[in-house]
Design a protein around this motif. Structure first.
Motif, PDB file in Angstrom:
ATOM      1  N   TYR A  46       0.833  -1.210   0.000  1.00  0.00           N
ATOM      2  CA  TYR A  46       0.000   0.000   0.000  1.00  0.00           C
ATOM      3  C   TYR A  46       0.866   1.258   0.000  1.00  0.00           C
ATOM      4  CZ  TYR A  46      -4.434  -2.435   0.892  1.00  0.00           C
ATOM      5  OH  TYR A  46      -5.556  -3.214   0.771  1.00  0.00           O
ATOM      6  N   THR A  47       1.906   1.221   0.776  1.00  0.00           N
ATOM      7  CA  THR A  47       2.764   2.396   0.902  1.00  0.00           C
ATOM      8  C   THR A  47       3.674   2.555  -0.309  1.00  0.00           C
ATOM      9  OG1 THR A  47       2.746   2.002   3.284  1.00  0.00           O
ATOM     10  CG2 THR A  47       4.373   3.564   2.444  1.00  0.00           C
ATOM     11  N   ILE A  48       4.308   1.465  -0.716  1.00  0.00           N
ATOM     12  CA  ILE A  48       5.288   1.534  -1.803  1.00  0.00           C
ATOM     13  C   ILE A  48       4.639   1.961  -3.112  1.00  0.00           C
ATOM     14  CG2 ILE A  48       6.864   0.146  -3.209  1.00  0.00           C
ATOM     15  CD1 ILE A  48       7.279  -1.538  -0.588  1.00  0.00           C
ATOM     16  N   LEU A  49       3.474   1.388  -3.440  1.00  0.00           N
ATOM     17  CA  LEU A  49       2.802   1.767  -4.684  1.00  0.00           C
ATOM     18  C   LEU A  49       2.325   3.217  -4.623  1.00  0.00           C
ATOM     19  CD1 LEU A  49       0.790  -1.468  -5.588  1.00  0.00           C
ATOM     20  CD2 LEU A  49       3.131  -0.812  -6.184  1.00  0.00           C
ATOM     21  N   GLY A  50       1.931   3.656  -3.433  1.00  0.00           N
ATOM     22  CA  GLY A  50       1.573   5.059  -3.266  1.00  0.00           C
ATOM     23  C   GLY A  50       2.770   5.972  -3.444  1.00  0.00           C
ATOM     24  N   GLN A  51       3.931   5.543  -2.941  1.00  0.00           N
ATOM     25  CA  GLN A  51       5.151   6.341  -3.112  1.00  0.00           C
ATOM     26  C   GLN A  51       5.522   6.473  -4.596  1.00  0.00           C
ATOM     27  OE1 GLN A  51       7.204   3.937   0.204  1.00  0.00           O
ATOM     28  NE2 GLN A  51       8.513   5.745   0.006  1.00  0.00           N
ATOM     29  N   ILE A  52       5.410   5.381  -5.332  1.00  0.00           N
ATOM     30  CA  ILE A  52       5.770   5.422  -6.755  1.00  0.00           C
ATOM     31  C   ILE A  52       4.864   6.383  -7.503  1.00  0.00           C
ATOM     32  CG2 ILE A  52       5.858   4.051  -8.873  1.00  0.00           C
ATOM     33  CD1 ILE A  52       6.556   1.627  -7.024  1.00  0.00           C
ATOM     34  N   ALA A  53       3.549   6.243  -7.296  1.00  0.00           N
ATOM     35  CA  ALA A  53       2.609   7.142  -7.975  1.00  0.00           C
ATOM     36  C   ALA A  53       2.836   8.585  -7.545  1.00  0.00           C
ATOM     37  CB  ALA A  53       1.171   6.714  -7.680  1.00  0.00           C
ATOM     38  N   GLY A  54       3.042   8.796  -6.243  1.00  0.00           N
ATOM     39  CA  GLY A  54       3.245  10.150  -5.749  1.00  0.00           C
ATOM     40  C   GLY A  54       4.513  10.784  -6.283  1.00  0.00           C
ATOM     41  N   GLU A  55       5.583   9.997  -6.376  1.00  0.00           N
ATOM     42  CA  GLU A  55       6.851  10.528  -6.872  1.00  0.00           C
ATOM     43  C   GLU A  55       6.739  10.935  -8.338  1.00  0.00           C
ATOM     44  OE1 GLU A  55      10.316  12.093  -6.303  1.00  0.00           O
ATOM     45  OE2 GLU A  55       9.585  10.801  -4.694  1.00  0.00           O
ATOM     46  N   VAL A  56       6.153  10.090  -9.158  1.00  0.00           N
ATOM     47  CA  VAL A  56       6.060  10.381 -10.588  1.00  0.00           C
ATOM     48  C   VAL A  56       5.094  11.531 -10.854  1.00  0.00           C
ATOM     49  CG1 VAL A  56       5.437   9.432 -12.852  1.00  0.00           C
ATOM     50  CG2 VAL A  56       6.677   8.018 -11.212  1.00  0.00           C
ATOM     51  N   LEU A  57       4.023  11.628 -10.059  1.00  0.00           N
ATOM     52  CA  LEU A  57       3.004  12.659 -10.290  1.00  0.00           C
ATOM     53  C   LEU A  57       3.224  13.920  -9.455  1.00  0.00           C
ATOM     54  CD1 LEU A  57      -0.217  10.452 -10.462  1.00  0.00           C
ATOM     55  CD2 LEU A  57       1.030  11.512 -12.366  1.00  0.00           C
ATOM     56  N   GLY A  58       4.238  13.915  -8.607  1.00  0.00           N
ATOM     57  CA  GLY A  58       4.491  15.102  -7.803  1.00  0.00           C
ATOM     58  C   GLY A  58       3.418  15.340  -6.762  1.00  0.00           C
ATOM     59  N   LEU A  59       3.022  14.278  -6.053  1.00  0.00           N
ATOM     60  CA  LEU A  59       1.998  14.384  -5.013  1.00  0.00           C
ATOM     61  C   LEU A  59       2.530  13.870  -3.689  1.00  0.00           C
ATOM     62  CD1 LEU A  59      -1.120  13.005  -6.945  1.00  0.00           C
ATOM     63  CD2 LEU A  59      -0.747  15.384  -6.231  1.00  0.00           C
ATOM     64  N   PRO A  60       2.201  14.531  -2.580  1.00  0.00           N
ATOM     65  CA  PRO A  60       2.543  13.972  -1.271  1.00  0.00           C
ATOM     66  C   PRO A  60       1.830  12.637  -1.092  1.00  0.00           C
ATOM     67  CG  PRO A  60       1.830  16.265  -1.096  1.00  0.00           C
ATOM     68  CD  PRO A  60       1.499  15.823  -2.481  1.00  0.00           C
ATOM     69  N   LEU A  61       2.373  11.769  -0.256  1.00  0.00           N
ATOM     70  CA  LEU A  61       1.807  10.440  -0.093  1.00  0.00           C
ATOM     71  C   LEU A  61       0.359  10.488   0.385  1.00  0.00           C
ATOM     72  CD1 LEU A  61       2.418   7.425  -0.318  1.00  0.00           C
ATOM     73  CD2 LEU A  61       3.244   7.473   2.048  1.00  0.00           C
ATOM     74  N   ASP A  62       0.017  11.487   1.207  1.00  0.00           N
ATOM     75  CA  ASP A  62      -1.362  11.547   1.701  1.00  0.00           C
ATOM     76  C   ASP A  62      -2.349  12.052   0.655  1.00  0.00           C
ATOM     77  OD1 ASP A  62      -0.710  14.229   1.628  1.00  0.00           O
ATOM     78  OD2 ASP A  62      -0.920  14.569   3.783  1.00  0.00           O
ATOM     79  N   HIS A  63      -1.865  12.341  -0.558  1.00  0.00           N
ATOM     80  CA  HIS A  63      -2.742  12.701  -1.672  1.00  0.00           C
ATOM     81  C   HIS A  63      -2.902  11.545  -2.655  1.00  0.00           C
ATOM     82  CE1 HIS A  63      -2.409  16.676  -0.067  1.00  0.00           C
ATOM     83  NE2 HIS A  63      -3.005  17.262  -1.086  1.00  0.00           N
ATOM     84  N   VAL A  64      -2.440  10.364  -2.237  1.00  0.00           N
ATOM     85  CA  VAL A  64      -2.541   9.178  -3.092  1.00  0.00           C
ATOM     86  C   VAL A  64      -3.304   8.093  -2.341  1.00  0.00           C
ATOM     87  CG1 VAL A  64      -1.299   7.435  -4.430  1.00  0.00           C
ATOM     88  CG2 VAL A  64      -0.323   9.731  -4.153  1.00  0.00           C
ATOM     89  N   ASP A  65      -4.393   7.615  -2.929  1.00  0.00           N
ATOM     90  CA  ASP A  65      -5.164   6.516  -2.372  1.00  0.00           C
ATOM     91  C   ASP A  65      -4.799   5.235  -3.125  1.00  0.00           C
ATOM     92  OD1 ASP A  65      -6.722   8.227  -0.623  1.00  0.00           O
ATOM     93  OD2 ASP A  65      -7.788   8.876  -2.427  1.00  0.00           O
ATOM     94  N   VAL A  66      -4.611   4.164  -2.380  1.00  0.00           N
ATOM     95  CA  VAL A  66      -4.203   2.893  -2.991  1.00  0.00           C
ATOM     96  C   VAL A  66      -5.240   1.825  -2.659  1.00  0.00           C
ATOM     97  CG1 VAL A  66      -2.401   1.141  -3.149  1.00  0.00           C
ATOM     98  CG2 VAL A  66      -1.777   3.550  -2.784  1.00  0.00           C
ATOM     99  N   GLU A  67      -5.798   1.231  -3.698  1.00  0.00           N
ATOM    100  CA  GLU A  67      -6.804   0.169  -3.549  1.00  0.00           C
ATOM    101  C   GLU A  67      -6.215  -1.123  -4.108  1.00  0.00           C
ATOM    102  OE1 GLU A  67      -9.622   0.575  -2.031  1.00  0.00           O
ATOM    103  OE2 GLU A  67      -9.547   2.752  -1.804  1.00  0.00           O
ATOM    104  N   LEU A  68      -6.138  -2.146  -3.264  1.00  0.00           N
ATOM    105  CA  LEU A  68      -5.472  -3.396  -3.642  1.00  0.00           C
ATOM    106  C   LEU A  68      -6.358  -4.608  -3.365  1.00  0.00           C
ATOM    107  CD1 LEU A  68      -1.903  -2.837  -2.096  1.00  0.00           C
ATOM    108  CD2 LEU A  68      -2.673  -2.279  -4.405  1.00  0.00           C
ATOM    109  N   GLY A  69      -5.901  -5.751  -3.863  1.00  0.00           N
ATOM    110  CA  GLY A  69      -6.442  -7.034  -3.458  1.00  0.00           C
ATOM    111  C   GLY A  69      -7.867  -7.306  -3.872  1.00  0.00           C
ATOM    112  N   ASP A  70      -8.239  -6.958  -5.096  1.00  0.00           N
ATOM    113  CA  ASP A  70      -9.598  -7.188  -5.590  1.00  0.00           C
ATOM    114  C   ASP A  70      -9.501  -7.487  -7.071  1.00  0.00           C
ATOM    115  OD1 ASP A  70     -12.260  -7.022  -6.482  1.00  0.00           O
ATOM    116  OD2 ASP A  70     -12.768  -5.499  -4.988  1.00  0.00           O
ATOM    117  N   THR A  71     -10.000  -8.643  -7.487  1.00  0.00           N
ATOM    118  CA  THR A  71      -9.890  -9.018  -8.897  1.00  0.00           C
ATOM    119  C   THR A  71     -10.774  -8.184  -9.808  1.00  0.00           C
ATOM    120  OG1 THR A  71     -11.473 -10.823  -8.526  1.00  0.00           O
ATOM    121  CG2 THR A  71      -9.126 -11.373  -8.459  1.00  0.00           C
ATOM    122  N   ASN A  72     -11.560  -7.290  -9.253  1.00  0.00           N
ATOM    123  CA  ASN A  72     -12.250  -6.304 -10.094  1.00  0.00           C
ATOM    124  C   ASN A  72     -11.285  -5.253 -10.627  1.00  0.00           C
ATOM    125  OD1 ASN A  72     -14.732  -7.500  -9.897  1.00  0.00           O
ATOM    126  ND2 ASN A  72     -15.573  -6.057  -8.411  1.00  0.00           N
TER     127      ASN A  72
END
Length: 741
Positions: A484-510
């Motif tokens: 949850y944290t690492i994928l949020g860090q990657i998205a936040g780093e590339v998009l220039g967003l603080p980690l608390d501006h990134v929501d991460v949804e995992l573990g659902d085959t939808n």
């Protein structure tokens, strides 16, 4: 607007956005996003979903080894208060060989393969009623006369299995001649027992069918996309009719890579009842009916010239599995490329036993294979009169010694040098048994660490909303690794967003299908798909701003270029959606990709009792870019703790009369506890691997265990002069060799 960014790793990617981005959250030791939920009990695990009209299921195992069920008497159980039904569906129950490679159970539909195999589920209005009724189910059976339960008696019948990810048998040059011609040789046999992953959370599933025939399974599974396919096949339905939700997983270590029988049982029972069913394995059932790491007998042959250059390397392994399952513990996986030697043989054979299926457990191959290889390297170094580190340096291969392809990156020597300096290796007395502190004999040992790096196909969707927040969606799981944290860090780093501006949804085959968690491929594979999706959004933002993406800086929710500073929310319009897709390519074959490290251990061995205490350990690792220093360190600490257990305590015992697991719970299967684990230290070396993925990161979750146990065993030898090759190193194997007081 929506777009797709797909990449096949056919070429190295020398330029990474993570090197030029300015948000500054990649690599930092950031706390886990879901941490507060876990410590407060608000994170919902598989068995904790509050679902209306839920029935409770308790599983029943076969009370015999190989044989045939002749009857199930459940009348007493059905008559108990609160009991709904007892469901047996042998054809589907026994078609689920948890994580095994066999397509289905090979025997007849009522045949049992091993002691404890799950054959029925008792359903009731409460867990307590179901548990009570399960004790009243009587199974009658005919035990087979030809059951194969004794590894020692049958190892002479070992056979070559089908090739796996590595060949079952490999030969290069002439090993026998090289051994005969060598100045110094070692020919030693090491044994390791069966092991259990012993994850904190037991296997659990809640199955719910809707009116359209859609199954939703809340389960504890590491690779939901693949697990949904397995479950659909077991149930005889289309994969499109199976959804798996696995948002939080309380550890897996490989035991939850594939579906286990409780998922099939819950689904079958829910279908029959027309209401949701929850099935949670008891701890004893987790041991008996999920998966084990195979026991092994490993013969290591090493030959070297007088200068310490290896000329011969042989690694022969006998492991065990069910009669129709060709998975073998790939103990020689690292042996193929860790050290140079012109003449090589690496063979894996299987003894067919009617024991619980064997499969992947944390660092399959290296975790137990390096116990033997690194122990033998220590022995040969002593015979040569060389320091163990110097001996390894003299056998450092410039390229893969078998394929001659270049290493994508290789920092083993630097790991050993840095570790030696940090640990105080120069203070080690090379003469065993010479350092004593009161009753305690003290020694130091070291071993190399290596784990192959893998990239698997993976997809992720990233959405930048009209409010400037990003959402990551992928069916990737978090088994305690920090996804949850690492994928949020990657998205936040590339998009220039603080980690608390990134929501991460995992573990659902939808969500888009990710590689899942396992094999240390999770962060590199799913992380790259997030990286690519965010990169596509970055391109869209640049276009909306009317600038080149390379000329634009993204930071703190703003795009900066041409002396302008524009909020991302303004550039996103009604929102931007992008999908990232990664798959392996030519780089997988054109380079040898691995993470490396070096373990150092100091132990005390009681001269009276033979008790072994690990006093301190250090692991130095190089695994490409470290995405989160805190979660990476945690993974290595966990791996090193696994190494302590492998070396000193863990031993899953099979009854040779029927294959029954004798020590099938955490009271008698001894994993290391707090008192067994000293202060462990971890150091990471700066490294980038441009051949691995655009992030230049490599796997780390299993690196920490690889070689760790061998460093402890080597330290025990240095402390006492007693070389134990039969793991674990319990005191009964040490006592007789201790010096007289």
């Amino acid at each position: 607007m929506s777009s797709t960014n797909a990449l096949t790793m056919d070429k190295p990617v020398p330029n990474s956005l993570l090197d030029t981005s300015t948000q500054g959250i990649i690599g930092k030791p950031l706390d886990r996003k879901e941490g507060p939920l876990k410590v407060s009990g608000a994170a919902t695990y598989a068995a904790e979903y509050q679902i209306e009209n839920l029935a409770y299921g308790v599983l029943v195992g076969a009370p015999f080894g190989k044989g045939k069920i002749t009857g199930v008497d459940a009348e007493v159980a059905r008559a108990l208060p609160g009991v709904i039904d007892v469901v047996t569906d042998f054809e589907k129950f026994l078609a689920t060989s948890a994580q095994g490679l066999a397509a289905k159970a090979p025997q007849g539909v009522e045949s049992v393969q091993y002691f404890g195999e799950l054959v029925a589920i008792v359903l009731a209005e409460s867990f307590e009623a179901a548990r009570d009724a399960a004790q009243q189910v009587v199974i009658t059976f005919d035990a087979a006369d030809d059951g194969r339960f004794d590894f020692e008696a049958l190892k002479g019948d070992a056979e070559k299995p089908a090739d796996g990810d590595i060949p079952a048998h490999f030969s290069q040059g002439n090993l026998d001649k090289a051994m005969a011609d060598a100045a110094v040789t070692i020919d030693a046999t090491f044994t390791t027992p069966s092991q259990n992953s012993a994850a904190m959370e037991p296997h659990a599933s809640i199955a719910t069918w809707d009116d359209t025939g859609m199954l939703t399974l809340h389960g504890s599974y590491q690779i939901p996309g693949n697990d949904a396919e397995q479950l659909a096949k077991a149930l005889g339905v289309s994969k499109s009719k199976v959804r798996i939700v696995a948002r939080y997983i309380g550890g897996g270590f490989g035991s939850k890579l594939g579906i286990a029988p409780e998922s099939v049982a819950a689904a079958l029972a829910a279908k029959a009842l027309g209401r949701p069913v929850k099935a949670v394995m008891a701890r004893q059932q987790v041991f008996e009916a999920t998966v084990r790491r195979s026991n092994t007998e490993q013969r290591i042959r090493l030959g070297a010239d007088a200068n310490g250059k290896l000329t011969a390397l042989g690694h022969d392994t006998i492991a065990s599995n069910l009669p129709d399952d060709d998975y073998f513990e790939p103990t020689g996986q690292a042996t193929h490329f860790l050290y140079a030697a012109e003449n090589r043989e690496i063979n894996h054979d299987l003894v067919r036993l009617d024991w619980l299926v064997s499969g992947s457990m944390r660092a399959p191959g290296e975790a137990v294979g390096m116990l033997a290889l690194e122990g033998a390297m220590d022995e040969l170094a002593e015979k040569l009169g060389l320091d163990p580190i110097e001996f390894r340096k003299r056998n450092e291969p410039e390229t893969d010694p078998e394929t001659q392809v270049p290493h994508s990156s290789r920092e083993l020597v630097r790991c050993m040098d840095v570790g030696a300096a940090s640990f105080g290796w120069d203070k080690r007395n090379a003469t065993p048994g010479t350092r004593r502190e009161g009753e305690w004999l003290v020694g130091m040992g070291m071993a190399a660490a290596v784990r192959g790096n893998m990239l698997l196909p993976s997809e992720a969707r990233v959405t930048l909303s009209a409010t400037g927040r990003a959402t990551v969606e992928t069916d990737m799981t978090d088994i305690g690794t920090g996804s949850y944290t690492i994928l949020g860090q990657i998205a936040g780093e590339v998009l220039g967003l603080p980690l608390d501006h990134v929501d991460v949804e995992l573990g659902d085959t939808n969500f888009p299908t990710a590689a899942g968690s396992g094999g240390s491929f999770g962060a590199g594979s799913s992380g790259t798909s997030v990286y690519l999706a965010a990169e596509a959004i970055r391109e869209k933002l640049a276009k909306a701003m009317g600038v080149d993406a390379d000329a634009m800086t993204l930071k703190d929710g703003y795009a900066i270029a041409d002396n302008r500073r524009v909020p991302l929310a303004e550039l996103a319009g009604e929102g931007i959606v992008a999908t990232g897709s990664i798959k392996p390519g030519k780089q997988e074959k054109e380079t040898r990709q691995s993470s490396y490290g070096a373990h150092f251990a100091e132990v005390g061995v009681n001269a009276v009792t033979g008790e072994v205490r690990v006093r301190r350990m250090l692991g130095v690792f190089a695994a490409g870019r470290i995405l989160n220093a805190k979660t990476a360190r945690s993974q290595c600490l966990g791996g090193m703790t696994f190494g302590i257990g492998t070396a000193l305590t863990e031993d899953l015992i099979h009854d040779p009369r029927n294959g029954k697991l004798v020590n099938r719970d955490l009271a008698e299967y001894h994993v290391p506890v707090n008192a067994d684990v000293p202060q462990l230290e971890v150091e990471f070396l700066e490294e980038r691997d441009i051949h691995a993925n655009p992030m230049h990161a490599k796997g780390i979750g299993e690196l920490g265990i690889s070689g760790a146990g061998a460093a402890i065993a080597n330290a025990v030898y240095n402390a006492t002069g007693i070389r134990v090759r039969d793991y674990p190193l319990t005191l009964d194997k040490i006592l007789d060799g201790l010096p007289e007081l």
